[in-house]
Design a protein around this motif. Structure first.
Motif, PDB file in Angstrom:
ATOM      1  N   GLY A  26       0.805  -1.207   0.000  1.00  0.00           N
ATOM      2  CA  GLY A  26       0.000   0.000   0.000  1.00  0.00           C
ATOM      3  C   GLY A  26       0.832   1.248   0.000  1.00  0.00           C
ATOM      4  N   ALA A  27       2.031   1.189   0.582  1.00  0.00           N
ATOM      5  CA  ALA A  27       2.846   2.391   0.684  1.00  0.00           C
ATOM      6  C   ALA A  27       3.764   2.580  -0.500  1.00  0.00           C
ATOM      7  CB  ALA A  27       3.685   2.347   1.966  1.00  0.00           C
ATOM      8  N   ALA A  28       4.436   1.522  -0.916  1.00  0.00           N
ATOM      9  CA  ALA A  28       5.466   1.743  -1.937  1.00  0.00           C
ATOM     10  C   ALA A  28       5.683   0.563  -2.854  1.00  0.00           C
ATOM     11  CB  ALA A  28       6.783   2.108  -1.248  1.00  0.00           C
ATOM     12  N   GLY A  29       4.837  -0.439  -2.808  1.00  0.00           N
ATOM     13  CA  GLY A  29       5.042  -1.602  -3.668  1.00  0.00           C
ATOM     14  C   GLY A  29       5.920  -2.618  -2.987  1.00  0.00           C
ATOM     15  N   CYS A  30       5.542  -3.865  -3.062  1.00  0.00           N
ATOM     16  CA  CYS A  30       6.265  -4.906  -2.336  1.00  0.00           C
ATOM     17  C   CYS A  30       7.297  -5.565  -3.219  1.00  0.00           C
ATOM     18  CB  CYS A  30       5.268  -5.957  -1.848  1.00  0.00           C
ATOM     19  SG  CYS A  30       5.993  -7.214  -0.790  1.00  0.00           S
ATOM     20  N   VAL A  31       8.511  -5.699  -2.727  1.00  0.00           N
ATOM     21  CA  VAL A  31       9.547  -6.425  -3.439  1.00  0.00           C
ATOM     22  C   VAL A  31       9.229  -7.911  -3.370  1.00  0.00           C
ATOM     23  CG1 VAL A  31      12.011  -6.935  -3.507  1.00  0.00           C
ATOM     24  CG2 VAL A  31      11.234  -4.667  -2.810  1.00  0.00           C
ATOM     25  N   PRO A 303       7.512   5.316   8.396  1.00  0.00           N
ATOM     26  CA  PRO A 303       7.668   6.275   7.293  1.00  0.00           C
ATOM     27  C   PRO A 303       6.386   6.384   6.493  1.00  0.00           C
ATOM     28  CG  PRO A 303       8.766   4.202   6.760  1.00  0.00           C
ATOM     29  CD  PRO A 303       8.291   4.083   8.184  1.00  0.00           C
ATOM     30  N   GLY A 304       6.026   7.617   6.114  1.00  0.00           N
ATOM     31  CA  GLY A 304       4.771   7.793   5.404  1.00  0.00           C
ATOM     32  C   GLY A 304       4.601   9.180   4.840  1.00  0.00           C
ATOM     33  N   GLU A 305       3.398   9.724   4.951  1.00  0.00           N
ATOM     34  CA  GLU A 305       3.054  10.974   4.279  1.00  0.00           C
ATOM     35  C   GLU A 305       3.883  12.159   4.752  1.00  0.00           C
ATOM     36  OE1 GLU A 305       1.139  11.276   1.641  1.00  0.00           O
ATOM     37  OE2 GLU A 305       0.909   9.091   1.707  1.00  0.00           O
TER      38      GLU A 305
END
Length: 351
Positions: A26-31, A303-305
């Motif tokens: 949801g935040a940055a894409g999962c590796v 870490p976020g907005e």
């Protein structure tokens, strides 16, 4: 957090790891591979109950939580004897980025601006925890200087460490005065060398970094002639994508330790200052100023907005600096990919 609690937290069920990976998506894409059964069971590293038998992590005087984690051996206690933990010191964000890029460290601490710069230039790192929201940079001049602010720096020698928050602080400070980095005689020195140059008279100003900056104030009468907390970015704890992907269990231990250290540090500010004084070789009053007045440790580790907003504000500076191959496009791409919040979310939930 006890040894047993830390061990339980990091050896999650497959279902719990799936939720963690979903949060990361949801935040940055999962590796690929994050939160997988392999990670929970030990992954491909093969160290018995952990996915690796070694961890290399930095400590830095600009990252007080790293000093607490190291001093209290929080990671070592959680991992036990099957994993060797090696601590390496970072003298600045640029050095921490070098450790990560070269593979000499799995986890290292930088300023947010430095992490974004590294990611934009192809270093495969992501922020996994926030350790502070500091005011650690300012424009410093010697006692009795005729420099009263950035407008006075045109054509004059100024020390700063490229690739770090103080450098980007200087760029933004100059911009406020209608100047650019090309309008000053930049002396690209490591932080401690910048202080030495200032005190030796070879530069007229230095874009400083605590705790070295606070020590210069007390010990040599240096003056902070320009401050702006909004020009300082957050403290980012970064990990390589390989480490996140292949050793999620150990990455969780690291972030858990940081969150435990944050709780302890906030309840023991003077003890944290004493630890900083010892490691940095500075006076207790200087360390106390850094910890109690300029290091805001009471922030969410997730870490976020808030961090993305700061990085968005600094992005034009990075894009225009000439320091990023690909310019604005690569800066934006890096900003969209840099956050991995899964470990911090799990650690905060357990506090």
């Amino acid at each position: 957090m006890s040894h047993r609690t830390a061990r339980t937290l990091t050896r999650r069920s497959v279902a719990a790891l799936g939720l963690t990976a979903a949060a990361a998506l949801g935040a940055a894409g999962c590796v690929a591979g994050e939160g997988s059964n392999d990670a929970a069971a030990g992954g491909s590293g093969g160290a018995g109950e952990w996915s690796t038998d070694s961890l290399t992590i930095d400590f830095a005087t600009y990252n007080p939580l790293s000093l607490v984690v190291r001093d209290q051996q929080l990671i070592e206690k959680a991992l036990g004897e099957s994993v060797t933990v090696e601590w390496v010191q970072s003298a600045g964000s640029n050095k921490a980025n070098e450790l990560l890029r070269s593979g000499s460290a799995d986890v290292a601490s930088t300023a947010g601006s430095a992490a974004l710069l590294a990611r934009a230039n192809g270093s495969p790192i992501k922020v996994i925890d926030i350790y502070s929201q500091p005011e650690w940079s300012a424009l410093v001049v010697p006692e009795g200087s005729d420099v009263t602010g950035p407008a006075d720096l045109a054509g004059r020698p100024v020390a700063a460490t490229p690739g770090t928050d103080p450098y980007f602080f200087l760029v933004q400070a100059l911009a406020e005065a209608g100047l650019s980095i090309g309008d000053v005689d930049l002396q690209p020195l490591q932080h401690a060398d910048g202080r030495s140059a200032l005190e030796g008279g070879s530069v007229d100003a230095w874009s400083g970094l605590d705790p070295i900056m606070a020590a210069a104030e007390v010990e040599s009468g240096a003056q902070l002639v320009f401050r702006n907390v909004d020009f300082n970015t957050y403290g980012f704890l970064n990990a390589t994508e390989e480490f996140i992907d292949q050793h999620a269990d150990v990455a969780q231990v690291v972030v858990d330790a940081y969150e435990e250290a944050r709780t302890w540090a906030l309840e023991h500010l003077e003890e944290t200052a004493a630890l900083l004084a010892e490691v940095a070789g500075i006076g207790p009053e200087v360390a106390s100023t850094v910890i109690t007045e300029r290091s805001n440790l009471d922030v969410s580790g997730v870490p976020g907005e808030d961090q993305l907003a700061v990085l968005e504000a600094i992005s034009p500076v990075l894009a225009d600096s000439g320091d990023v191959a690909g310019g604005a496009e690569n800066v934006e791409k890096a900003r969209n990919e840099i956050i991995h919040d899964a470990f911090a979310l799990a650690a905060v939930e357990e506090k």
